[in-house]
Design a protein around this motif. Structure first.
Motif, PDB file in Angstrom:
ATOM      1  N   CYS A  40       0.731  -1.137   0.009  1.00 43.46           N
ATOM      2  CA  CYS A  40      -0.103  -0.119  -0.030  1.00 43.46           C
ATOM      3  C   CYS A  40       0.882   1.306  -0.004  1.00 43.46           C
ATOM      4  O   CYS A  40       0.427   2.153  -0.198  1.00 43.46           O
ATOM      5  CB  CYS A  40      -1.020   0.074   1.271  1.00 43.46           C
ATOM      6  N   VAL A  41       2.178   1.248   0.119  1.00 48.08           N
ATOM      7  CA  VAL A  41       2.972   2.088   0.329  1.00 48.08           C
ATOM      8  C   VAL A  41       4.292   1.709  -0.084  1.00 48.08           C
ATOM      9  O   VAL A  41       4.848   0.630   0.543  1.00 48.08           O
ATOM     10  CB  VAL A  41       3.347   2.742   1.754  1.00 48.08           C
ATOM     11  N   HIS A  42       5.109   2.342  -1.076  1.00 46.25           N
ATOM     12  CA  HIS A  42       6.367   2.008  -1.631  1.00 46.25           C
ATOM     13  C   HIS A  42       6.898   2.982  -2.564  1.00 46.25           C
ATOM     14  O   HIS A  42       6.430   3.950  -3.019  1.00 46.25           O
ATOM     15  CB  HIS A  42       6.232   0.603  -2.549  1.00 46.25           C
ATOM     16  N   PRO A  43       8.187   3.117  -2.504  1.00 46.31           N
ATOM     17  CA  PRO A  43       8.829   4.059  -3.508  1.00 46.31           C
ATOM     18  C   PRO A  43       8.655   3.690  -4.895  1.00 46.31           C
ATOM     19  O   PRO A  43       8.334   2.543  -5.046  1.00 46.31           O
ATOM     20  CB  PRO A  43      10.275   3.786  -3.222  1.00 46.31           C
ATOM     21  N   VAL A  44       8.375   4.837  -5.685  1.00 43.66           N
ATOM     22  CA  VAL A  44       8.088   4.445  -7.303  1.00 43.66           C
ATOM     23  C   VAL A  44       9.062   4.525  -7.930  1.00 43.66           C
ATOM     24  O   VAL A  44       8.941   3.738  -9.282  1.00 43.66           O
ATOM     25  CB  VAL A  44       7.244   5.562  -7.653  1.00 43.66           C
ATOM     26  N   ASN A  45      10.472   4.745  -7.709  1.00 45.32           N
ATOM     27  CA  ASN A  45      11.541   4.372  -8.018  1.00 45.32           C
ATOM     28  C   ASN A  45      12.679   4.002  -7.643  1.00 45.32           C
ATOM     29  O   ASN A  45      12.709   4.206  -6.412  1.00 45.32           O
ATOM     30  CB  ASN A  45      11.860   5.391  -9.434  1.00 45.32           C
TER      31      ASN A  45
ATOM     32  N   THR B 130      14.321   7.081  -5.395  1.00 42.42           N
ATOM     33  CA  THR B 130      13.647   7.380  -4.331  1.00 42.42           C
ATOM     34  C   THR B 130      13.941   6.393  -3.290  1.00 42.42           C
ATOM     35  O   THR B 130      14.039   6.584  -1.966  1.00 42.42           O
ATOM     36  CB  THR B 130      12.230   7.674  -4.553  1.00 42.42           C
ATOM     37  N   GLY B 131      13.858   5.183  -3.581  1.00 36.32           N
ATOM     38  CA  GLY B 131      14.083   3.950  -2.816  1.00 36.32           C
ATOM     39  C   GLY B 131      15.547   3.992  -1.937  1.00 36.32           C
ATOM     40  O   GLY B 131      15.537   3.774  -0.841  1.00 36.32           O
ATOM     41  N   ALA B 132      16.570   4.531  -2.842  1.00 40.42           N
ATOM     42  CA  ALA B 132      17.808   4.485  -2.416  1.00 40.42           C
ATOM     43  C   ALA B 132      17.795   5.847  -1.402  1.00 40.42           C
ATOM     44  O   ALA B 132      18.504   5.291  -0.262  1.00 40.42           O
ATOM     45  CB  ALA B 132      18.813   4.654  -3.357  1.00 40.42           C
TER      46      ALA B 132
END
Length: 84
Positions: A48-53, A56-58
């Protein structure tokens, strides 16, 4: 592997994300993040929530794990920390 903590963050002073799990990696030398998910009625989990690339995740990984390490080391009397 093992859960060592939880994190929450506010993105751009506009969006709150809570319940981000901080886990050790398989060789226990670094951390990985697990973002919140929900289970549907039949048990299938969905993110339901996560970085889109990856960029951003890093950035989130670096910021959260750096803050976790600083807090953990600051509030412990141990000279060396080993996660088992």
């Amino acid at each position: 592997q093992g859960l060592v903590g939880f994190a929450s963050c506010v993105v751009d002073d506009q969006f709150y994300i809570g319940n981000i799990g901080i886990h050790t990696t398989f060789n226990n030398d670094e951390f990985r993040l697990v973002y919140p998910s929900k289970s549907l009625k039949h048990g299938k989990p969905i993110q339901c929530v996560h970085p889109v690339n990856k960029k951003t995740g890093a950035a989130m990984q670096k910021a959260i794990c750096t803050a976790f390490k600083e807090l953990f080391v600051k509030h412990t009397d141990y000279k060396q920390i080993e996660f088992v």
